[in-house]
Every structure is written in structure tokens, then in C-alpha cells.
Design an enzyme around this catalytic site. Sequence first.
Site, mmCIF file in Angstrom:
data_model
loop_
_atom_site.group_PDB
_atom_site.id
_atom_site.type_symbol
_atom_site.label_atom_id
_atom_site.label_comp_id
_atom_site.label_asym_id
_atom_site.label_seq_id
_atom_site.Cartn_x
_atom_site.Cartn_y
_atom_site.Cartn_z
ATOM 1 N N GLY A 8 0.836 -1.204 0.000
ATOM 2 C CA GLY A 8 0.000 0.000 0.000
ATOM 3 C C GLY A 8 0.870 1.252 0.000
ATOM 4 N N GLU A 166 -17.888 16.661 5.354
ATOM 5 C CA GLU A 166 -16.974 17.342 4.417
ATOM 6 C C GLU A 166 -17.515 17.248 2.978
ATOM 7 O OE1 GLU A 166 -12.812 16.157 5.042
ATOM 8 O OE2 GLU A 166 -12.672 18.000 6.209
ATOM 9 N N GLN A 319 -3.431 11.323 9.921
ATOM 10 C CA GLN A 319 -2.450 11.815 10.899
ATOM 11 C C GLN A 319 -1.800 10.664 11.679
ATOM 12 O OE1 GLN A 319 -2.768 14.376 14.876
ATOM 13 N NE2 GLN A 319 -4.057 15.183 13.289
HETATM 14 C C1 LIG Z 1 -13.274 12.223 2.526
HETATM 15 C C2 LIG Z 1 -12.276 11.867 3.603
HETATM 16 C C3 LIG Z 1 -11.758 12.877 4.386
HETATM 17 C C4 LIG Z 1 -10.804 12.566 5.368
HETATM 18 N N1 LIG Z 1 -10.287 13.588 6.107
HETATM 19 C C5 LIG Z 1 -9.301 13.342 6.984
HETATM 20 C C6 LIG Z 1 -8.662 14.412 7.675
HETATM 21 O O1 LIG Z 1 -9.048 15.582 7.521
HETATM 22 N N2 LIG Z 1 -7.646 14.126 8.519
HETATM 23 C C7 LIG Z 1 -7.185 12.850 8.686
HETATM 24 O O2 LIG Z 1 -6.199 12.658 9.429
HETATM 25 N N3 LIG Z 1 -7.780 11.794 8.077
HETATM 26 C C8 LIG Z 1 -8.823 11.995 7.227
HETATM 27 N N4 LIG Z 1 -9.423 10.960 6.564
HETATM 28 C C9 LIG Z 1 -9.003 9.556 6.869
HETATM 29 C C10 LIG Z 1 -7.749 9.176 6.103
HETATM 30 O O3 LIG Z 1 -7.905 9.453 4.729
HETATM 31 C C11 LIG Z 1 -7.397 7.696 6.298
HETATM 32 O O4 LIG Z 1 -7.353 7.418 7.676
HETATM 33 C C12 LIG Z 1 -6.041 7.394 5.662
HETATM 34 O O5 LIG Z 1 -6.140 7.522 4.257
HETATM 35 C C13 LIG Z 1 -5.521 5.999 6.019
HETATM 36 O O6 LIG Z 1 -4.236 5.870 5.478
HETATM 37 P P1 LIG Z 1 -3.691 4.435 5.066
HETATM 38 O O7 LIG Z 1 -2.261 4.617 4.662
HETATM 39 O O8 LIG Z 1 -3.999 3.430 6.108
HETATM 40 O O9 LIG Z 1 -4.551 3.990 3.803
HETATM 41 P P2 LIG Z 1 -4.840 4.705 2.405
HETATM 42 O O10 LIG Z 1 -4.475 6.129 2.415
HETATM 43 O O11 LIG Z 1 -6.237 4.318 2.083
HETATM 44 O O12 LIG Z 1 -3.873 3.935 1.398
HETATM 45 C C14 LIG Z 1 -4.058 2.570 1.083
HETATM 46 C C15 LIG Z 1 -3.284 2.264 -0.184
HETATM 47 O O13 LIG Z 1 -3.356 0.849 -0.410
HETATM 48 C C16 LIG Z 1 -3.679 0.593 -1.785
HETATM 49 N N5 LIG Z 1 -4.401 -0.679 -1.814
HETATM 50 C C17 LIG Z 1 -5.561 -0.975 -1.176
HETATM 51 N N6 LIG Z 1 -5.875 -2.274 -1.357
HETATM 52 C C18 LIG Z 1 -4.905 -2.806 -2.138
HETATM 53 C C19 LIG Z 1 -4.636 -4.117 -2.633
HETATM 54 N N7 LIG Z 1 -5.439 -5.150 -2.349
HETATM 55 N N8 LIG Z 1 -3.529 -4.303 -3.382
HETATM 56 C C20 LIG Z 1 -2.683 -3.271 -3.662
HETATM 57 N N9 LIG Z 1 -2.879 -2.021 -3.202
HETATM 58 C C21 LIG Z 1 -3.965 -1.792 -2.447
HETATM 59 C C22 LIG Z 1 -4.503 1.784 -2.217
HETATM 60 O O14 LIG Z 1 -4.414 1.958 -3.623
HETATM 61 C C23 LIG Z 1 -3.828 2.931 -1.436
HETATM 62 O O15 LIG Z 1 -2.765 3.497 -2.165
HETATM 63 C C24 LIG Z 1 -10.390 11.222 5.582
HETATM 64 C C25 LIG Z 1 -10.930 10.205 4.785
HETATM 65 C C26 LIG Z 1 -11.862 10.507 3.805
HETATM 66 C C27 LIG Z 1 -12.428 9.401 2.940
#
Ligand SMILES: Cc1cc2nc3c(=O)[nH]c(=O)nc-3n(C[C@H](O)[C@H](O)[C@H](O)COP(=O)(O)OP(=O)(O)OC[C@H]3O[C@@H](n4cnc5c(N)ncnc54)[C@H](O)[C@@H]3O)c2cc1C
Length: 406
Positions: A8, A166, A319
Site C-alpha cells: 500500500g 466534508e 495523521q
Molecule cells: C473524505 C475523507 C476525508 C478525510 N479527512 C481526513 C482528515 O481531515 N484528517 C485525517 O487525518 N484523516 C482523514 N481521513 C481519513 C484518512 O484518509 C485515512 O485514515 C487514511 O487515508 C488511512 O491511510 P492508510 O495509509 O492506512 O490507507 P490509504 O491512504 O487508504 O492507502 C491505502 C493504499 O493501499 C492501496 N491498496 C488498497 N488495497 C490494495 C490491494 N489489495 N492491493 C494493492 N494495493 C492496495 C490503495 O491503492 C492505497 O494506495 C479522511 C478520509 C476521507 C475518505
Amino acid sequence: MKKIVVLGAGYAGLKTVVELQKKLKGQVEITLVDQNDYHYEATDLHEVASGNLPASKITFPISDVLNPQMTTLLLDRVTKVDPANRQVALANHAPLTYDYCVFALGFVSETFGIKGAKANSLPMTNVDEAVAIHDHIVAQMKDYRQSQDPNDLKIIICGAGFTGIELAGAVADARPRYAQLAGVTPDQVTIDIIDASKRLLPMFNDQLAAYGVNLLKKLNVQITTEALIQEIQPATVLYKGANDEEGTPLHKVTGNTIIWTTGVSGSPVVAESGLPQRRGRVMDSDHLTAPDDDQLYMAGDVSAVIPPAGKRPYPTTAQIALSMANYIAKDIAARVKGTSRPGAYTYKSLGTVASVGNTRAFGEASGHSFKGYPASVLKKIIMNKSLMELGGFKELFAKGRFDLYH
Ligand SMILES: Cc1cc2nc3c(=O)[nH]c(=O)nc-3n(C[C@H](O)[C@H](O)[C@H](O)COP(=O)(O)OP(=O)(O)OC[C@H]3O[C@@H](n4cnc5c(N)ncnc54)[C@H](O)[C@@H]3O)c2cc1C
């Protein structure tokens, strides 16, 4: 040479790679797997769904931040992790083996088993889905010119959590544009937001939550609370009022755009891999590894960490995902170098700010409350900071939000 596989390229995964590249230059082989060749700012998906920003403004090529001498980017879909054999199964490549794996596959939409939610509403958990929402709204508005069907002008958002609020703000900003497409006045385009809770936005104190709700009301967003959604039929949301008497027929809200933002769960690959989990989240050890597996780190939305004095895990946010990545990179670097490992992971939130459109926001940071326009400036600064942490100056200057003055 130790092999590190990072699954990811979201906030947690990409930040881990960026930090490992600095800390272990030339000392490890890193393979980063993602199904896309771009990183996206998931925190800005609502801007793309509303059409206020193009997808290109919230994405950048993953390769921009990789050191090709250390890191290989593999474009594929992860299907399963086999912790016992330290292997990762992929849809289109041979399995990968690892010494350390960082599992950071993020979140998917959670329907809570509500009938018809998957088939008849639009989720918003990645760029393709956000683009699909915008395309759908545009199609409905254009369709109205022929159909004159009022449902074409109705946008319903199920779930008034942080994401739903949002999104409602962004859609309200876009209303004049939609109206022009449909050939109507902006007030004819309606926005409904429906939620089961009585008190919205539990992450904020009473005053801030009320402020946020009022902002939306002033933007002519219809908010229905204590509405327990029972079923989504084509163009129809059916809900039960929390105080309805037995036998009361379900309430109906109709509209040709129904967007599903009631909540998320961690990647389904977590359950597929047989890890102990609840809604796709694994309870991390104090070094952010899976229980009983010191080689497998769980980061971001697939993980759960309980605050020292709390009972419920920290909310999943970008965050905390970035903070976990910093810690994991430090821990792996210490293990590879054979130096002492950092103490248990700790987290301190810097605050939370929710936007309601481009120039309004509310939230708290460093113990202070912020409202209105100053809060919207703060929100853009926070987003720019996260972009800078992941993409450096190059992506900040290309994609940052510098429209701070209006
Ligand atoms: C509209 C919205 C507003 C938000 N606002 C805020 C905010 O203001 N402040 C804040 O702190 N958080 C906010 N969040 C929450 C935040 O976006 C998430 O908590 C954060 O993105 C999680 O990060 P992550 O690295 O775990 O996953 P992600 O950012 O979701 O990244 C996951 C990655 O894994 C990849 N992936 C997924 N499944 C597979 C697979 N099977 N095989 C290969 N690749 C895969 C995806 O392509 C992606 O690149 C918001 C979320 C949304 C939807």
C-alpha cells in the site's frame, strides 16, 4: 540483504518507504506494492467527488518519491499475506517473500450489511469511486434538461460522520455549477444528509459540533438525524425514526444520487490473511506489529491502537497513519542495524479540523478551537504539511493548496 515488503502506497505505506530510504540507504531491498502507480490524498476525495478539484490535484506518481537503487515499485493487487511463511500473494505476480512486511492497505466502504447499500449507492473510498460520483452527478444534472424529473436534482448523503459532512460542504459549494448544467436555479438542487445519531460529530465538543451542523444548515443542506437506514432501493433511502412507534411505516427519501459515507473498515485482505481482526483492523502490539508476529507491521487504517487511558482505539486518520509510519521506519532501521529498538509506540493527536466547502471549516488544534475562515486556512496548511511529508517540495509546489486568501 534484508527484504522489506511494504503493502500500500497510502499515507502509512508511502511514508514508511520514504523514511526507510533515508534511514537505511543501501542497506535493505524494499518492494512497494500498490494497485495504482499514483499516491492519492484520501483526505481530499470529497473534493474530487464534488468536482471542485480534478483527480490530478490530489494525486502524484509514486515513483516521484522512490529511490530506484533501493526500492522497486510493483503494480499489482495484494490478495493475501501468509505470515507463517512470510509470503505475500499477488493477483498477477509470483508471491513475494520478506524479512519484514508493512501491511498498509487502508480502508474500504462498510455497509453494515444494510440491504441494497452496495447495489444502489455510491461509495467514496478511492479516486475511481470519487470520479464516478462526480460523473454520476453531472449525468443526472444533464439528464434533468430532458427528463424534468426532480429526483435528478436530489443528492442524498448517507452518513454524517467526518467524511459525510466534508462531502456535503463540498457539494454545497458546487451547487451553482450543477444547477447550470441542469438549467435550474441553485436552490432547486437539494442536498440531504441522513444519519442514525442524535448528536453528530462525536470527535468535536458540543460547541464545535453545533457550529459545524449550523454551517451546513446555512448552506441549505437538509440534515436528518436519528434516522436508522434500513434499506437502499434504486433512488430511494428507507429509514426508521429512532423514536418511531412499532408498526410505523418506514420513511422514504428519494433522489437519483445516493452516496454512502456511513463508515469504513480495514482492507478485506486482513481477514483473507487469517489475522485476528475486527472490521478489518488488527489490535497492534506496542511496536505496531500483529499479535504474535514480530515481522509483520500493521499500519494505518488496518490497525488499532488503544490510548493508554482509553477503551476504544484511536480513530483511523491520515495523521495517525503518518505517525505510525515514522515509528515503524525507526523500529525496522534499529533492527536492521542491530541498535536498540525504540520504546513502545505513543501517539498524540495534533487536532482535527473538518472543512465545510472551500472557505469554511471548524475544529481544534493544540487545545484551541478554530471556526470559519481561519479554520479553513488551518485545514489547508494541515493538508499541505502532509503532502510535504510524503512528496517533499516537488509535490507541495505542484499540488499544494495555496488559495488561502479569498
Ligand atoms: C473524505 C475523507 C476525508 C478525510 N479527512 C481526513 C482528515 O481531515 N484528517 C485525517 O487525518 N484523516 C482523514 N481521513 C481519513 C484518512 O484518509 C485515512 O485514515 C487514511 O487515508 C488511512 O491511510 P492508510 O495509509 O492506512 O490507507 P490509504 O491512504 O487508504 O492507502 C491505502 C493504499 O493501499 C492501496 N491498496 C488498497 N488495497 C490494495 C490491494 N489489495 N492491493 C494493492 N494495493 C492496495 C490503495 O491503492 C492505497 O494506495 C479522511 C478520509 C476521507 C475518505
